[in-house]
Write a protein that holds these residues in place. Structure first.
Motif, short mmCIF file in Angstrom:
data_model
loop_
_atom_site.label_atom_id
_atom_site.label_comp_id
_atom_site.label_asym_id
_atom_site.label_seq_id
_atom_site.Cartn_x
_atom_site.Cartn_y
_atom_site.Cartn_z
N LEU A 171 53.89 38.54 44.55
CA LEU A 171 52.68 37.72 44.49
C LEU A 171 53.00 36.23 44.53
CD1 LEU A 171 50.64 39.55 41.69
CD2 LEU A 171 50.08 39.45 44.13
N ALA A 217 46.11 43.26 43.10
CA ALA A 217 46.36 41.88 43.53
C ALA A 217 47.27 41.84 44.75
CB ALA A 217 46.97 41.08 42.38
N LYS A 221 46.28 40.33 48.32
CA LYS A 221 47.11 39.28 48.91
C LYS A 221 47.57 39.66 50.32
CE LYS A 221 48.09 35.84 45.87
NZ LYS A 221 48.12 34.39 46.19
N ALA A 244 42.87 38.99 38.10
CA ALA A 244 42.23 38.71 39.39
C ALA A 244 41.62 37.31 39.40
CB ALA A 244 41.16 39.76 39.69
N LEU A 247 44.31 34.60 39.59
CA LEU A 247 44.93 34.53 40.92
C LEU A 247 43.94 34.11 42.01
CD1 LEU A 247 47.02 37.82 40.64
CD2 LEU A 247 47.94 35.49 40.69
N LEU A 249 41.29 35.84 43.02
CA LEU A 249 41.03 36.99 43.88
C LEU A 249 39.76 37.76 43.48
CD1 LEU A 249 44.69 38.37 44.10
CD2 LEU A 249 43.46 37.05 45.84
#
Length: 380
Positions: A171, A217, A221, A244, A247, A249
């Motif tokens: 990530l 995630a 991504k 989430a 990040l 997202l």
């Protein structure tokens, strides 16, 4: 844990009867035999009492209690005299003996207890500030309670781990695990999901048993526009949603409470179930131990009904159970066939965690041979 629903622990002190709420995240019952202990108690005596099933409610200096716990741990880790140790006949017996030894150690070290006030203060001399860690793991305080010192330190450690997070190279960012949610410290299974070729036209993925949300995630991504992440544990759901958000997202990840599968079908359904068929003894162990392989078999049996035409199911699992004699490869393949599935391919990797190289580990032979695999499954 909701303190109003937890049982009471009772003891006598200064000739009077006392009681408080009992906190055990492992769900253990309150100890029946409790004595008061303080700085005058020696480590050998404390260990002997704990080994006999007597709990020690600490009234001395808090830092001395921590020192005592360390001394008791050293005694619990002493090796038997040469020739006195039972040798396991099979890897499965070695595993059972290892789990039993872990259980005995946990019971002994869990016998040193400390009080907590309703607002999560430790009312002892040099008591540690644990209020934030307790609120994060247990929710708002309500009543005075008693907890094992080992359990309290686990809360604090988990809170620090949550604040710091675990770096996930796939990530390029950190995942922040909540208390009771497994941290993605073993990166090989995450790397498999990051590298496996995606099915064609993969506009939706299900992440079954999402835990910290790390695989959801990774999938987001990788460009999958919608990922539905499921779990039944409230801490995991909150953890996955928070990660989430951290990040950026949230637009692509939907966190849903579901027993395995959400409604509908997807081109990609991913699951990293617990790898070992055994009974967990604490909340976080549910990510490692799966009694009778229930989640694994549930995922396989329901997968075909939730795959879009031409879709793939990714089963990410270690073969450690096979090396320990707890589950055979033939059993796994039989479950796959019985579920109306076929193997499209498999990606393998070797674990890099320290235990794989630790020859003193009682399960070293199995760990050294372990392979983690991503099984690509499709409808037969």
């Amino acid at each position: 844990m909701n303190s109003t629903a937890s049982p009471l622990i009772s003891w006598q002190e200064a000739g009077l009867d006392h009681a408080a709420r009992w906190r055990s995240e492992a769900g253990l019952p309150p100890p029946a035999n409790v004595v008061i202990a303080d700085d005058t108690l020696k480590a050998d005596a404390a260990y002997r009492l704990a080994a006999q099933g007597t709990a020690l409610l600490w009234r001395g200096d808090y830092q001395n209690a921590r020192n005592l716990l360390q001394a008791m741990a050293r005694r619990a880790e002493r090796k038997p005299r040469a020739g006195a140790e039972q040798k396991p006949a099979t890897p499965a017996e070695a595993f059972q003996m290892h789990r039993a030894a872990q259980g005995r150690r946990a019971a002994i070290l869990g016998s040193l207890l400390v009080p907590l006030t309703a607002d999560y203060r430790v009312p002892l001399r040099r008591g540690q500030d644990v209020a934030e860690a307790c609120r994060a793991a247990l929710g708002p305080g309500a009543e005075d309670s008693v907890i094992s010192l080992r359990g309290l330190l686990a809360l604090v450690s988990a809170y620090e781990w949550r604040k710091k997070g675990a770096l996930v190279p796939a990530l390029g960012a950190r995942i922040h695990p909540h208390f009771g949610v497994f941290s993605p410290v073993r990166g090989e299974y995450v790397d498999l999901v990051a590298k496996a070729p995606l099915p064609a036209n993969c506009n939706l993925a299900f992440d079954i048993g999402t835990g910290s949300g790390v695989l959801a995630a990774v999938l987001a991504k990788r460009g999958i526009p919608r990922v539905v992440a499921t779990d039944m544990d409230s801490r995991a759901l909150a953890c996955a949603a928070e990660n989430a958000q951290n990040l950026g997202l949230t637009a692509g990840i939907e966190v849903v409470r579901a027993d395995l599968f959400p409604e509908g079908r997807a081109p990609l359904v991913v699951c990293n179930p617990p790898w070992l068929p055994a009974q967990p003894s604490s909340p976080v162990e549910y990510a490692i131990y799966d009694p009778d392989s229930q989640m694994l078999r549930g995922f396989l049996s329901g997968l075909a009904a939730h795959l879009a035409p031409g879709g793939e199911g990714w089963l990410i699992i270690s073969d450690l159970a096979e090396h320990l004699g707890l589950r055979s490869r033939a059993e796994l393949l039989g479950w796959i066939v019985a579920a109306g599935l076929k193997v499209l391919g498999r990606l393998d990797t070797r674990p890099k965690h320290p235990k794989a190289q630790d020859a003193s580990d009682p399960l070293h032979a199995a760990r050294a041979a372990e392979v983690t695999s991503l099984w690509r499954l499709g409808a037969a």
